[in-house]
Design an enzyme around this catalytic site. Sequence first.
Site, short mmCIF file in Angstrom:
data_model
loop_
_atom_site.label_atom_id
_atom_site.label_comp_id
_atom_site.label_asym_id
_atom_site.label_seq_id
_atom_site.Cartn_x
_atom_site.Cartn_y
_atom_site.Cartn_z
N MET A 1 41.41 57.35 -33.61
CA MET A 1 41.94 58.67 -33.21
C MET A 1 41.50 59.79 -34.17
O MET A 1 42.31 60.63 -34.56
CB MET A 1 43.48 58.60 -33.12
CG MET A 1 43.94 57.62 -32.06
SD MET A 1 45.71 57.35 -32.03
CE MET A 1 45.92 56.10 -33.28
N LYS B 1 49.08 56.62 -22.45
CA LYS B 1 49.31 57.75 -23.36
C LYS B 1 47.95 58.19 -23.84
O LYS B 1 47.33 57.49 -24.62
CB LYS B 1 50.16 57.31 -24.55
CG LYS B 1 51.54 56.85 -24.17
CD LYS B 1 52.30 56.34 -25.37
CE LYS B 1 52.74 57.45 -26.30
NZ LYS B 1 53.69 58.38 -25.72
N ASP C 1 48.59 50.19 -20.58
CA ASP C 1 48.14 51.42 -21.25
C ASP C 1 46.83 51.95 -20.67
O ASP C 1 46.08 51.21 -20.02
CB ASP C 1 47.87 51.11 -22.72
CG ASP C 1 49.11 51.27 -23.56
OD1 ASP C 1 50.12 51.74 -23.02
OD2 ASP C 1 49.04 50.94 -24.76
#
Length: 292
Positions: free
Chosen positions: A193, A78, A56
């Site tokens: 996030m 991502k 990742d």
Amino acid sequence: MSTDPKLDTDSVSLFEGMPEFLPGWVWLVGAGPGDRGLLTLHAINAIRQADVIVYDALVDKSILSLAHSGVVTEYAGKRGGKPSPKQKDINLRLIALAKEGKRVLRLKGGDPLIFGRGGEEALQLVEEKVPFRIVPGITAGIGGLCYAGIPATHRAVNQSVTFLTGHDQTGELPSALDWDALAKGSQVLVMYMAMKHLSSIVDKLIAGGRRPEEGAAVVCNATTPEQRILVSTLGEIVEDLEKTDLAPPALFVIGDVVKLRAGLDWLGHVQYGKELISDPLAAPALHETVDA
Ligand code: SAH
């Protein structure tokens, strides 16, 4: 405290008795929040045996260099806003590689099962009857906070902590979250996030009864050499953040545990000789600071 003489005698070698990575298996492994030193032995054991590592965006490159020279690495990053492989494609890729008889290491930032879609990937493996193992990692919300000198819990401050995400599958604020209940029910909130919707999150929490003077912090690139932290209050953090160039990956922490950083920023003390105070909770109100 007493010393245990047995500990001096029965030493085991580092990887003795650890699982063998068999061909055709997928191991979903957490790499921790960044600092290579936060890898688990199981993670290193996996990295050393893997044929292919599908990794990742948040996995530090120096971690990949622990693999043997014949390893193939594939980026499956991502990151919000940038073109990235679809989750379905990643799942299919893992399955295809396993069916080719590879030892497939799916290396993910933090813990694979905390906002990491590890469960989704594993369920797809179940469906395809691909054997797998899951190795936990230190999640950013815990390890990152520790490196910021902000304890997730501190007896005099909080008896609960909630981990949540600032956006859902659609990229919007998670509609399933009850912000009033969160504002009232959890003394410390650690949000992953959260940068995109920071201002609406703050508004919702204050509307739900959270005090604007309460401590709040944004912790960026935690545990890496680029770690930077903004300490402020819930009421002022949006404005304070605008004056900085801080960018994701970042955690948003709300609660008076943030005040403890003035006493517990061990990393700042080690690296820059920052002066620590032993009574941070009694210190005057928080004011804006950005530091490493
Ligand atoms: N599975 C990961 C989380 C993946 S979601 C874990 O357990 O940590 C990605 C989010 O995690 C980022 O947007 C950010 O909110 C947080 N994050 C991951 N690594 C981070 C780091 N080093 N510093 C700050 N936040 C981080």
